[in-house]
Design a protein around this motif. Structure first.
Motif, mmCIF file in Angstrom:
data_model
loop_
_atom_site.group_PDB
_atom_site.id
_atom_site.type_symbol
_atom_site.label_atom_id
_atom_site.label_comp_id
_atom_site.label_asym_id
_atom_site.label_seq_id
_atom_site.Cartn_x
_atom_site.Cartn_y
_atom_site.Cartn_z
ATOM 1 N N GLY A 123 39.725 41.943 48.796
ATOM 2 C CA GLY A 123 39.420 42.291 47.905
ATOM 3 C C GLY A 123 40.408 41.915 46.206
ATOM 4 N N VAL A 124 40.433 40.585 46.442
ATOM 5 C CA VAL A 124 41.393 39.988 45.228
ATOM 6 C C VAL A 124 39.910 39.487 44.178
ATOM 7 N N ALA A 125 38.608 39.847 43.824
ATOM 8 C CA ALA A 125 37.912 39.321 43.000
ATOM 9 C C ALA A 125 37.998 41.112 42.363
ATOM 10 N N ALA A 126 37.859 42.055 43.161
ATOM 11 C CA ALA A 126 37.452 43.193 42.828
ATOM 12 C C ALA A 126 38.628 43.129 41.781
ATOM 13 N N ARG A 127 39.752 43.428 42.474
ATOM 14 C CA ARG A 127 41.252 43.709 42.104
ATOM 15 C C ARG A 127 42.024 43.239 40.733
ATOM 16 N N ALA A 128 41.147 41.752 40.721
ATOM 17 C CA ALA A 128 41.155 41.273 40.143
ATOM 18 C C ALA A 128 39.747 41.179 38.289
#
Length: 193
Positions: A123-128
């Motif tokens: 979920g790194v891309a979505a959270r960032a």
């Protein structure tokens, strides 16, 4: 001849202050790029997934050093603004988010991102992307953020949706990749979404 409207954001909106570090509130930091990030960026661009969905490769750390220098200057130029996405606990590089093609007067920009292989599926891309969109729309006052990705890149489509970017359509044969022309999905998020 005068314009009938005022600029949405005046020149200097970004550059009059230092580039901020933006916490996501859930373990990530969007921070300005550092020269120390060069080896990790070079390693990220050796990943075949990057070659599939991106139009750039990195042949050497020296080449990446030039990219990082460019990214560091982007804030002052107010045109292409880049952040490293790092783990808040240990500062390990997990990816990148950016506002590209910034047009302050119109209050619009394009969001772009990538993640390292080790960061995928967390979920790194979505959270960032969500944190960047919140900052740009709600704190700075952008009106519209656009996000495009190859229609074949289902993971990017999921990121866009999770980050609140509505699918608006398909741009046919819009970007040349190594394997030919790709149709691109166009997503957008506007103030108030």
């Amino acid at each position: 001849m005068p314009y009938l409207t005022s600029p949405v954001l005046p020149a200097g909106t970004l550059s009059r202050t230092p580039q901020p570090t933006i916490p996501t509130g859930d373990g990530l930091l969007l921070r300005p790029w550092r020269t120390e990030d060069v080896p990790a960026v070079h390693a990220a661009f050796q990943d075949p997934v990057m070659h599939q969905w991106h139009i750039r490769t990195a042949d050497s750390e020296e080449e990446v050093r030039g990219w990082v220098a460019e990214w560091q200057q982007g804030w002052a130029r107010e045109r292409n603004v880049q952040w490293a996405v790092a783990d808040a606990a240990d500062d390990r590089l997990l990816g990148r988010v950016a506002l590209r093609e910034v047009v302050l007067g119109d209050g619009v920009a394009e969001v772009a991102y990538w993640t390292t292989a080790a960061a995928r599926g967390r979920g790194v891309a979505a959270r960032a992307t969500e944190a960047l969109a919140h900052w740009a729309l709600d704190e700075i006052g952008f009106q519209r953020l656009e996000l495009t990705h190859s229609v074949g890149n289902e993971a990017s489509c999921r990121v866009a949706g999770k980050a609140g970017f509505a699918l608006e359509g398909t741009k046919r044969s819009a970007l040349l990749h190594a394997d030919g022309w790709h149709d691109m999905h166009l997503h957008a998020r506007v103030r108030g979404d």
